[in-house]
Design an enzyme around this catalytic site. Structure first.
Site, PDB file in Angstrom:
ATOM      1  CB  CYS A  55      -0.723   0.102   8.281  1.00 50.37           C
ATOM      2  SG  CYS A  55      -1.549  -1.160   7.288  1.00 50.37           S
ATOM      3  CB  CYS A 112      -0.907  -0.001   1.234  1.00 49.16           C
ATOM      4  SG  CYS A 112      -1.994   1.433   1.280  1.00 49.16           S
ATOM      5  CB  CYS A 143     -15.508  -7.160   7.029  1.00 52.01           C
ATOM      6  SG  CYS A 143     -16.844  -6.965   8.196  1.00 52.01           S
ATOM      7  CB  CYS A 148     -18.598  -4.982   5.907  1.00 46.16           C
ATOM      8  SG  CYS A 148     -17.554  -3.637   6.512  1.00 46.16           S
ATOM      9  CB  CYS A 184     -18.226   0.361   9.570  1.00 41.73           C
ATOM     10  SG  CYS A 184     -17.108  -0.479  10.717  1.00 41.73           S
ATOM     11  NE  ARG A 206     -17.165  -5.381  14.111  1.00 43.55           N
ATOM     12  CZ  ARG A 206     -17.494  -5.348  12.826  1.00 43.55           C
ATOM     13  NH1 ARG A 206     -16.615  -4.956  11.937  1.00 43.55           N
ATOM     14  NH2 ARG A 206     -18.701  -5.697  12.445  1.00 43.55           N
ATOM     15  CB  CYS A 225      -1.370   4.151   8.059  1.00 45.80           C
ATOM     16  SG  CYS A 225      -2.427   4.729   6.706  1.00 45.80           S
TER      17      CYS A 225
HETATM   18  N1  SAM Z   1      -6.570   0.584   3.179  1.00 38.84           N
HETATM   19  C1  SAM Z   1      -7.841   0.917   3.655  1.00 38.84           C
HETATM   20  C2  SAM Z   1      -7.827   2.118   4.564  1.00 38.84           C
HETATM   21  O1  SAM Z   1      -6.855   2.327   5.267  1.00 38.84           O
HETATM   22  O2  SAM Z   1      -8.819   2.850   4.574  1.00 38.84           O
HETATM   23  C3  SAM Z   1      -8.571  -0.235   4.331  1.00 38.84           C
HETATM   24  C4  SAM Z   1      -7.785  -1.225   5.174  1.00 38.84           C
HETATM   25  S1  SAM Z   1      -7.035  -0.602   6.659  1.00 38.84           S
HETATM   26  C5  SAM Z   1      -5.961  -1.908   7.097  1.00 38.84           C
HETATM   27  C6  SAM Z   1      -8.368  -0.615   7.816  1.00 38.84           C
HETATM   28  C7  SAM Z   1      -8.093  -0.142   9.222  1.00 38.84           C
HETATM   29  O3  SAM Z   1      -7.401  -1.122   9.961  1.00 38.84           O
HETATM   30  C8  SAM Z   1      -7.239   1.090   9.415  1.00 38.84           C
HETATM   31  O4  SAM Z   1      -7.943   2.272   9.190  1.00 38.84           O
HETATM   32  C9  SAM Z   1      -6.846   0.976  10.873  1.00 38.84           C
HETATM   33  O5  SAM Z   1      -7.793   1.641  11.682  1.00 38.84           O
HETATM   34  C10 SAM Z   1      -6.889  -0.532  11.130  1.00 38.84           C
HETATM   35  N2  SAM Z   1      -5.531  -1.050  11.395  1.00 38.84           N
HETATM   36  C11 SAM Z   1      -4.566  -1.271  10.490  1.00 38.84           C
HETATM   37  N3  SAM Z   1      -3.441  -1.722  11.082  1.00 38.84           N
HETATM   38  C12 SAM Z   1      -3.719  -1.801  12.409  1.00 38.84           C
HETATM   39  C13 SAM Z   1      -2.958  -2.183  13.551  1.00 38.84           C
HETATM   40  N4  SAM Z   1      -1.682  -2.540  13.445  1.00 38.84           N
HETATM   41  N5  SAM Z   1      -3.544  -2.138  14.767  1.00 38.84           N
HETATM   42  C14 SAM Z   1      -4.841  -1.747  14.876  1.00 38.84           C
HETATM   43  N6  SAM Z   1      -5.602  -1.379  13.830  1.00 38.84           N
HETATM   44  C15 SAM Z   1      -5.050  -1.390  12.622  1.00 38.84           C
HETATM   45 FE1  SF4 Z   2      -2.716   1.336   3.408  1.00 41.74          FE
HETATM   46 FE2  SF4 Z   2      -2.626   0.238   5.799  1.00 41.74          FE
HETATM   47 FE3  SF4 Z   2      -3.000   2.867   5.575  1.00 41.74          FE
HETATM   48 FE4  SF4 Z   2      -4.970   1.129   4.803  1.00 41.74          FE
HETATM   49  S1  SF4 Z   2      -4.179   1.441   6.865  1.00 41.74           S
HETATM   50  S2  SF4 Z   2      -4.232   2.943   3.707  1.00 41.74           S
HETATM   51  S3  SF4 Z   2      -3.705  -0.567   4.052  1.00 41.74           S
HETATM   52  S4  SF4 Z   2      -1.148   1.741   4.958  1.00 41.74           S
END
Ligand code: SAM
Ligand code: SF4
Ligand code: DTB
Length: 362
Positions: free
Chosen positions: A83, A76, A120, A151, A211, A283, A80
């Site tokens: 992530c 990606c 989901c 979802c 959500c 949730r 973030c």
């Molecule tokens: N890429 C898309 C986005 O970010 O909108 C969808 C997938 S993203 C992995 C969905 C959510 O997972 C993120 O917004 C974050 O809140 C949560 N998430 C991701 N990594 C995480 C982690 N290490 N611990 C807790 N929540 C996490």
């Molecule tokens: Fe990409 Fe992870 Fe951020 Fe979703 S949360 S946009 S998968 S880096």
């Protein structure tokens, strides 16, 4: 890490400590100080208040169960900091292209067989490309035809994409605010808070259930947790589902070395979400692997009534389904939808308890 809730002063909650109105007004104008006052209430008062409000709109012994599947994993472009799927961090994750529709449907059938009621699907995208939409829409269609709620979480959406998803039968779209507007820039720089609010607006306008929630344990302050819940609770409509994630610290991400997040602060966050958004599903989302059974029980008592069910989230582990079921049985919790075969708690216990249970049931 020790709690950063320093005072336990009772706020002026006479209407709350004394008597809960039969139907509290659904508010969209919470102030920062009002919300902070909930966080700093004595723990027992807070949980009692949350549980009373929970009972006005929900069966306190029922929890909704959803299954999560990563339909496109890793690589990606976003940054973030929490992530494991960002291409900027070396987390050893194996990248997987967008799955074939049939493979997704096979996973959805398996989820249905375990009793899950919502499926989901998550993609590691900044936003979906229009050329990917036909495949994504076919997934929504197919999962819906299996009789499951659908979802998706695909990143930022444009209005026409939200409309197409709605027309394909998408029930929920997950898009988190993650944290307060003030702390957001410390966590993500490749898209703005307003970008997220815009996507949620498009989703709501398209008639899809929203959500949206966030993550705690990223080094944010109490004021940031207050700020996150204020943003969610003051939306034109409360999100129908509010996931609260406890950071999963993944090796290789910039947040891998964060301190443990205080368990009581986590439970407080759930309770305050329940109080502010009485009709929303709250949730208990990522991070359950670090929570024992007693903590799960307290979180359910605080008003959480939805979980991800099954041993994997998107890329990280989640408790095994049988462990959740065992706890449900011990606590007398039923999975919403009645698809999961469960044993009443007393049937696992002594004969005397069984007789009592049967008598009560008749
Ligand atoms: N890429 C898309 C986005 O970010 O909108 C969808 C997938 S993203 C992995 C969905 C959510 O997972 C993120 O917004 C974050 O809140 C949560 N998430 C991701 N990594 C995480 C982690 N290490 N611990 C807790 N929540 C996490
Ligand atoms: Fe990409 Fe992870 Fe951020 Fe979703 S949360 S946009 S998968 S880096
Ligand atoms: C949400 O708020 N939490 C889920 C779901 N929405 C998509 C994702 C949690 C991801 C945890 C890290 C991982 O497994 O990659």
């Amino acid at each position: 890490m020790k709690s950063d809730v320093s005072s336990t002063v009772s706020p002026s909650t006479s209407s709350i400590n004394g008597s809960i109105p039969t139907e509290p007004a659904i508010r969209h104008n919470w102030t920062h100080n009002e919300i902070k006052a909930f966080f700093t209430m004595p723990f027992n008062d807070l949980l009692f208040t949350a549980q009373q409000i929970h009972r006005l709109y929900f069966d306190p012994n029922e929890v909704q169960v959803s299954t999560l599947l990563s339909i496109k994993t890793g690589a990606c472009p976003e940054d973030c900091k929490y992530c494991p799927q960002s291409t900027r961090y070396d987390t050893g994750l194996e990248v997987e292209q967008l799955m074939e529709v049939e493979k997704v449907l096979a996973e959805a059938r398996a989820a249905k067989a375990t009793g899950s009621t919502r499926f989901c699907m998550g993609a590691a995208w900044r936003s979906p490309k229009d050329r990917d939409m036909p495949v994504v829409l076919a997934m929504v269609n197919g999962v819906k035809e299996l009789g499951l709620e659908t979802c998706m979480t695909l990143g930022m959406l444009k209005p026409h994409q939200a409309i197409a998803l709605s027309e394909a039968g998408l029930d929920y779209y997950n898009h988190n605010l993650d944290t307060s507007p003030e702390y957001y820039g410390d966590i993500i720089t490749t898209r703005t808070y307003q970008d997220r609010l815009d996507t949620l607006h498009h989703v709501r306008e398209a008639g899809i259930n929203v959500c949206s929630g966030g993550i705690v344990g990223m080094g944010e302050s109490l004021d940031d947790r207050v700020g996150l819940l204020q943003q969610l609770a003051n939306m034109p409509e409360h999100p129908q589902s509010v996931p609260i994630n406890r950071l999963v610290r993944v090796e290789g991400t910039p947040l891998a070395d964060q301190n443990d997040f205080d368990s009581f602060d986590f439970i407080r966050t759930i309770a305050v979400a329940r109080i502010l958004m009485p009709q929303s599903y709250v949730r208990l989302s990522a991070g359950r692997e670090t929570m024992n059974e007693e903590m799960h029980a307290l979180v359910y008592f605080a008003g959480a009534n939805s979980i991800f069910y099954g041993e994997k989230l998107l890329t990280t582990p989640n408790p095994a389904a049988n462990k959740d079921l065992e706890l449900f049985n011990r606590l007398g919790i039923r999975a919403e939808g009645g698809r999961i075969e469960q044993t009443p708690p007393s049937l696992q216990s002594s004969r005397a308890e069984r007789i009592f249970y049967n008598a009560a049931a008749n």
